[in-house]
Each structure stands twice: as C-alpha cells, then as structure tokens.
Design a protein around this motif. Structure first.
Motif, PDB file in Angstrom:
ATOM      1  N   SER A 167    -118.817  19.648   5.797  1.00  0.00           N
ATOM      2  CA  SER A 167    -117.636  19.798   4.935  1.00  0.00           C
ATOM      3  C   SER A 167    -117.872  19.227   3.542  1.00  0.00           C
ATOM      4  CB  SER A 167    -116.435  19.109   5.576  1.00  0.00           C
ATOM      5  OG  SER A 167    -116.614  17.704   5.523  1.00  0.00           O
ATOM      6  N   ARG A 168    -118.914  18.430   3.378  1.00  0.00           N
ATOM      7  CA  ARG A 168    -119.188  17.855   2.056  1.00  0.00           C
ATOM      8  C   ARG A 168    -119.709  18.947   1.124  1.00  0.00           C
ATOM      9  NH1 ARG A 168    -119.463  12.403   2.018  1.00  0.00           N
ATOM     10  NH2 ARG A 168    -119.045  11.392   4.016  1.00  0.00           N
ATOM     11  N   ILE A 169    -119.199  18.969  -0.086  1.00  0.00           N
ATOM     12  CA  ILE A 169    -119.643  19.987  -1.046  1.00  0.00           C
ATOM     13  C   ILE A 169    -120.615  19.320  -2.011  1.00  0.00           C
ATOM     14  CG2 ILE A 169    -118.888  21.654  -2.783  1.00  0.00           C
ATOM     15  CD1 ILE A 169    -116.210  21.798  -1.330  1.00  0.00           C
ATOM     16  N   LEU A 170    -121.816  19.900  -2.133  1.00  0.00           N
ATOM     17  CA  LEU A 170    -122.858  19.299  -2.974  1.00  0.00           C
ATOM     18  C   LEU A 170    -122.999  20.059  -4.283  1.00  0.00           C
ATOM     19  CD1 LEU A 170    -125.594  18.758  -0.223  1.00  0.00           C
ATOM     20  CD2 LEU A 170    -123.680  17.271  -0.844  1.00  0.00           C
ATOM     21  N   ARG A 171    -123.480  19.387  -5.318  1.00  0.00           N
ATOM     22  CA  ARG A 171    -123.854  20.078  -6.554  1.00  0.00           C
ATOM     23  C   ARG A 171    -124.910  21.122  -6.175  1.00  0.00           C
ATOM     24  NH1 ARG A 171    -126.642  17.510 -10.701  1.00  0.00           N
ATOM     25  NH2 ARG A 171    -127.740  16.317  -9.121  1.00  0.00           N
ATOM     26  N   THR A 172    -124.980  22.219  -6.943  1.00  0.00           N
ATOM     27  CA  THR A 172    -125.930  23.282  -6.603  1.00  0.00           C
ATOM     28  C   THR A 172    -127.348  22.734  -6.445  1.00  0.00           C
ATOM     29  OG1 THR A 172    -124.569  24.724  -7.964  1.00  0.00           O
ATOM     30  CG2 THR A 172    -126.658  25.616  -7.206  1.00  0.00           C
ATOM     31  N   GLU A 173    -127.777  21.920  -7.399  1.00  0.00           N
ATOM     32  CA  GLU A 173    -129.123  21.336  -7.321  1.00  0.00           C
ATOM     33  C   GLU A 173    -129.327  20.531  -6.053  1.00  0.00           C
ATOM     34  OE1 GLU A 173    -128.316  19.639 -11.360  1.00  0.00           O
ATOM     35  OE2 GLU A 173    -130.329  18.881 -10.909  1.00  0.00           O
ATOM     36  N   ALA A 174    -128.320  19.718  -5.723  1.00  0.00           N
ATOM     37  CA  ALA A 174    -128.432  18.864  -4.535  1.00  0.00           C
ATOM     38  C   ALA A 174    -128.501  19.741  -3.288  1.00  0.00           C
ATOM     39  CB  ALA A 174    -127.249  17.907  -4.465  1.00  0.00           C
ATOM     40  N   ALA A 175    -127.670  20.792  -3.244  1.00  0.00           N
ATOM     41  CA  ALA A 175    -127.654  21.690  -2.078  1.00  0.00           C
ATOM     42  C   ALA A 175    -128.999  22.402  -1.933  1.00  0.00           C
ATOM     43  CB  ALA A 175    -126.524  22.704  -2.219  1.00  0.00           C
ATOM     44  N   VAL A 176    -129.536  22.882  -3.050  1.00  0.00           N
ATOM     45  CA  VAL A 176    -130.823  23.597  -3.006  1.00  0.00           C
ATOM     46  C   VAL A 176    -131.924  22.677  -2.480  1.00  0.00           C
ATOM     47  CG1 VAL A 176    -132.642  24.550  -4.505  1.00  0.00           C
ATOM     48  CG2 VAL A 176    -130.279  25.360  -4.726  1.00  0.00           C
ATOM     49  N   ASN A 177    -131.972  21.441  -2.980  1.00  0.00           N
ATOM     50  CA  ASN A 177    -133.009  20.515  -2.509  1.00  0.00           C
ATOM     51  C   ASN A 177    -132.771  20.096  -1.059  1.00  0.00           C
ATOM     52  OD1 ASN A 177    -134.939  20.075  -4.712  1.00  0.00           O
ATOM     53  ND2 ASN A 177    -133.151  19.364  -5.842  1.00  0.00           N
ATOM     54  N   ALA A 178    -131.497  19.903  -0.684  1.00  0.00           N
ATOM     55  CA  ALA A 178    -131.190  19.499   0.698  1.00  0.00           C
ATOM     56  C   ALA A 178    -131.600  20.608   1.670  1.00  0.00           C
ATOM     57  CB  ALA A 178    -129.709  19.171   0.838  1.00  0.00           C
ATOM     58  N   LEU A 179    -131.378  21.865   1.288  1.00  0.00           N
ATOM     59  CA  LEU A 179    -131.743  22.993   2.155  1.00  0.00           C
ATOM     60  C   LEU A 179    -133.266  23.203   2.150  1.00  0.00           C
ATOM     61  CD1 LEU A 179    -128.835  25.386   1.093  1.00  0.00           C
ATOM     62  CD2 LEU A 179    -129.208  24.566   3.426  1.00  0.00           C
ATOM     63  N   CYS A 180    -133.878  23.209   0.968  1.00  0.00           N
ATOM     64  CA  CYS A 180    -135.333  23.452   0.889  1.00  0.00           C
ATOM     65  C   CYS A 180    -136.112  22.301   1.518  1.00  0.00           C
ATOM     66  CB  CYS A 180    -135.773  23.638  -0.561  1.00  0.00           C
ATOM     67  SG  CYS A 180    -135.148  25.147  -1.307  1.00  0.00           S
ATOM     68  N   GLY A 181    -135.543  21.107   1.519  1.00  0.00           N
ATOM     69  CA  GLY A 181    -136.207  19.945   2.113  1.00  0.00           C
ATOM     70  C   GLY A 181    -136.530  20.154   3.586  1.00  0.00           C
ATOM     71  N   ARG A 182    -135.777  21.025   4.249  1.00  0.00           N
ATOM     72  CA  ARG A 182    -136.044  21.302   5.662  1.00  0.00           C
ATOM     73  C   ARG A 182    -137.403  21.939   5.888  1.00  0.00           C
ATOM     74  NH1 ARG A 182    -131.969  20.332   9.404  1.00  0.00           N
ATOM     75  NH2 ARG A 182    -133.778  20.690  10.701  1.00  0.00           N
ATOM     76  N   TYR A 183    -137.960  22.560   4.841  1.00  0.00           N
ATOM     77  CA  TYR A 183    -139.208  23.304   4.972  1.00  0.00           C
ATOM     78  C   TYR A 183    -140.438  22.432   4.732  1.00  0.00           C
ATOM     79  CZ  TYR A 183    -136.202  27.402   4.921  1.00  0.00           C
ATOM     80  OH  TYR A 183    -135.239  28.326   5.226  1.00  0.00           O
ATOM     81  N   LEU A 184    -140.241  21.160   4.346  1.00  0.00           N
ATOM     82  CA  LEU A 184    -141.386  20.298   4.010  1.00  0.00           C
ATOM     83  C   LEU A 184    -142.027  19.727   5.265  1.00  0.00           C
ATOM     84  CD1 LEU A 184    -139.932  18.418   0.929  1.00  0.00           C
ATOM     85  CD2 LEU A 184    -141.556  20.290   0.926  1.00  0.00           C
TER      86      LEU A 184
END
Lengths: 237, 237
Positions: free
Chosen positions: A220-237
C-alpha cells in the motif's frame, strides 16, 4: 563515475585524447589524479580495463597504456516499460536503469504523462544520461531505448506479441497479487510495466492486462517513481 | 504527497487549521482543490482517513469533517545503518527509507564521510524529510532515527549486542556471498549496513564482520547510494 567511458576504440588502439569537460573535471577535481596515475576505463560497447594518464589540463586528458581485457557484466533479462516521467526525474531514472543493467527501456505515453514532457529538451539528452549510468554501473553496453508516443497501438501491436514467449507484469498498488507471490510462482518476469507519478489509470491497467500482463502489487505504500523502479529492479540482482 | 500529514490530534478533534506553506501550495497548485473538496489525510503517529476543505487561502487551509479510521501500514522489520551521505542526497534518502517503511535508521560516520557533512544544516531538517516521506508513502509513524558520529564505538558497543538476536548484513561489492543466496538460506536480515559513495573501506567491513555482520554482494555493478538503498529495501516489500 566508477569508470571513465571512452568512445568505441579500434583494435589495438593504445592511447586516446579526451575532451569531455565533465570527465576531465571528474579526473582532476574528484579523483584528483595527475600524469602517471592509473584509472579504470571502459570503451563504449567494448571491454573494461585500465589506462594511464599521460597528460591532463583543463581542456584535454591524454590517456596511454590502454589495457582493456575484461568483459562488461551481463545485462539483466529485463525490459522496463515506463510511463514517460517528468523531465526533472528522467535523468536519474535513465541513469539508474542503465547502472542496474536493464537490457531494454521503453518510454511510453500515459494518461498522467503531461503532453509537454514529449517536447522536453531532456529527451535529446538520453544518450548522455545512459553514459552517466554506464560510468556509474561499470558497464559499457548501452540499453536499447525506444520512445512510444501512442500507448494503445504500442500495447496492442507490440507488447501483446511479446506475451507469446515472455512473462509480463504491470505494477499496480491495488492488485491483489503481490510481486513476491508472483515471483515465487512464476519466477522473475521479463517485462515490467511501471507508471510514473500518479501511476497508471484503470483503463491502462485493463489494456495491459488484456494484452498479456499480470498485475502485481508491492504493497500500500506509494513510492517515488525512481524509488519504485530501483525497488523492483533490485529483485533481479 | 499522497496524504496530507496533520499534527498529532486530540481524540475526537473534528477540524484543524494548517499554515504549512508547502502543504497549502500542494493542495492549491498540484491537487487544485477548493472549499468543499475532500482529501486524504493522516495524523502524525495516528490514523489515516479523510477531511473536507472548509476554506483555503494562500496562508491558511481550514479542514473539517476529520474522519480518521484506518491504521497506518506496518513498518518493515528492518534497521538500516547508513554511512552519512553527502547532504545533497540526504533528503531523498531519508524520504525514500521513510516511504518504503524502514523502522529504524542509523546514520553513522565512515572513512569516506567527509567531516563537513556532520556540520551540514540539512541534518537539522531530518524531521522535515521524514514528513515528506510519510506523505509520499501514506504512513503516519516516523522511523526512529539516530546519528552516530563515532563508527568504532557504535559497532563494538551497540551493533555487536544486536547480533545476539538479530540477523545483520553489510552490503559490499566484493563479497563472495550474494544477497539472494543469503536470503534463500537465512531469510531477510533485520539489519542492513550500507556504505555511501565509495562504499565501506576494508577496515570498516572487517570491523562489521567481526561484530556479527555477514558480508553480502549485489553484484559487480555499483549503484548510487539512493538506488542501492531502494534496491535492497525493495526486497522487504
């Protein structure tokens, strides 16, 4: 800047002269290097390695003893479809997606993308932001970047065809399926569709879903676009 | 700003007057709301809900019909120990860690933290950045934040004691163990130690390891501090 990115080099080229003022400034003011010092470099679309400073002034940097022997890291198996964000945040978004290793970036129109964003001079500077990202992420291979000004034809004609052999996900705060659960069941998706500020509208989420995207939530937390992109892409590291 | 954060409220308080100019500006210029419109609010350390605008001018916003009935989202079971970064990036880091739900943030000194950072006026504005993060992340509970100007005593006297009942990790690009592998084997760690630009030096990594931290890597790519923090914290969503 964790490497200095050089232009594409000829085979066996052993020296080069740099006139990019940001790079010269970084070498002089941040790294505080002088003639005789060694530094990490990479050649655009080529290998990583080291070079030695032969001479440096405010306008020119001469590098010799180029020794490029290491392959750049592999890209993530990931295409990000991103609603074109405000020009102000575009630079950091392109830098971050490049640094983290996204293979392909598609900037699309969305209901909440102001029309003026497509006229922004920042769009002409994308190559520059990619280079910053490569120098940050210690990589030499630019991601493929495409701009799609029309959302519906892009989704129906192009994205829909990917669904045959790729797994697609749209991030949406109100989805009942969590991203974690999706990954547990199906592995990491190969395409992530991410809205910009304000997110996708219902029509856009429906169109993406009807063309092969699974909707997933990261809470439910809404992240800044940059934060969301890094949080999602971080799963691939 | 996805909610308007109000001060702590008395039980059954049904109206409030706001004089914070950023909030008034956001309501007028970004949300374009006027008297009679409803908006999402939360009371500091309290519940989330809605309010109705009774009157709005450039200097004051009067809200009535306060209806606060939803608990804020729970925090992540996560303490971030972060090397104090450049003042310029401190605001976004505090905002992002607050928005994503980090429970506790500890800003520590490190070899690569310039001494001048501890004198920055930005350190006096942390509460303000926390409020921005709460308004972004739709939350009302500030994370606990502590500043530790001396790295060694903090690690040896405080962090070492945590290791008895918490799992601790230090992010370090040259570690042979990947963060993914760590999570597979031991679950999500409860404490993440993250360096700022330039990362931790070897002495710091060793001291953290000798006091209970497992060193983990997220690959050879080097991310901006903000990107790394979001990529790591994104695992907890």
């Amino acid at each position: 800047m964790n490497i200095l990115l050089l232009p594409e080099l000829d085979n066996n080229q052993s020296c080069i002269s740099i006139t990019n003022l940001d790079q010269i400034n970084h070498v002089q003011k941040v790294l505080r290097l002088k003639a005789g010092d060694s530094l990490k470099v990479g050649s655009l679309k080529g290998k990583l390695g080291t070079a030695v400073i032969e001479a440096v002034s405010d306008k020119q940097l001469k590098l010799g003893q180029l020794n490029l022997n290491t392959m750049p890291p592999s890209k993530l198996d990931l295409t990000v479809v991103l609603a074109l964000p405000r020009p102000k945040v575009l630079r950091r978004l392109i830098m971050d997606m490049t640094a983290i290793g996204v293979a392909e970036i598609i900037l699309v129109n969305s209901y909440r993308t102001d029309k003026s964003y497509w006229q922004s001079p920042m769009l002409k500077r994308i190559d520059e932001f990619v280079k910053e990202g490569l120098q940050q992420g210690v990589d030499t291979i630019p991601p493929k970047i495409q701009l799609k000004k029309r959302f519906k034809p892009f989704v129906e004609d192009e994205l829909a065809a990917w669904a045959k052999d790729r797994s697609l996900v749209v991030a949406h705060p109100y989805s009942p399926l969590s991203f974690n659960k999706y990954i547990e069941q199906a592995g990491l998706p190969q395409v992530l569709c991410i809205g910009a500020e304000g997110g996708w509208i219902d029509y856009e989420v429906s169109l993406l879903q009807n063309n092969g995207c699974q909707s997933v939530s990261i809470g439910s937390r809404i992240l800044r676009t940059e934060a969301a992109v890094n949080a999602l892409c971080g799963r691939y590291l």
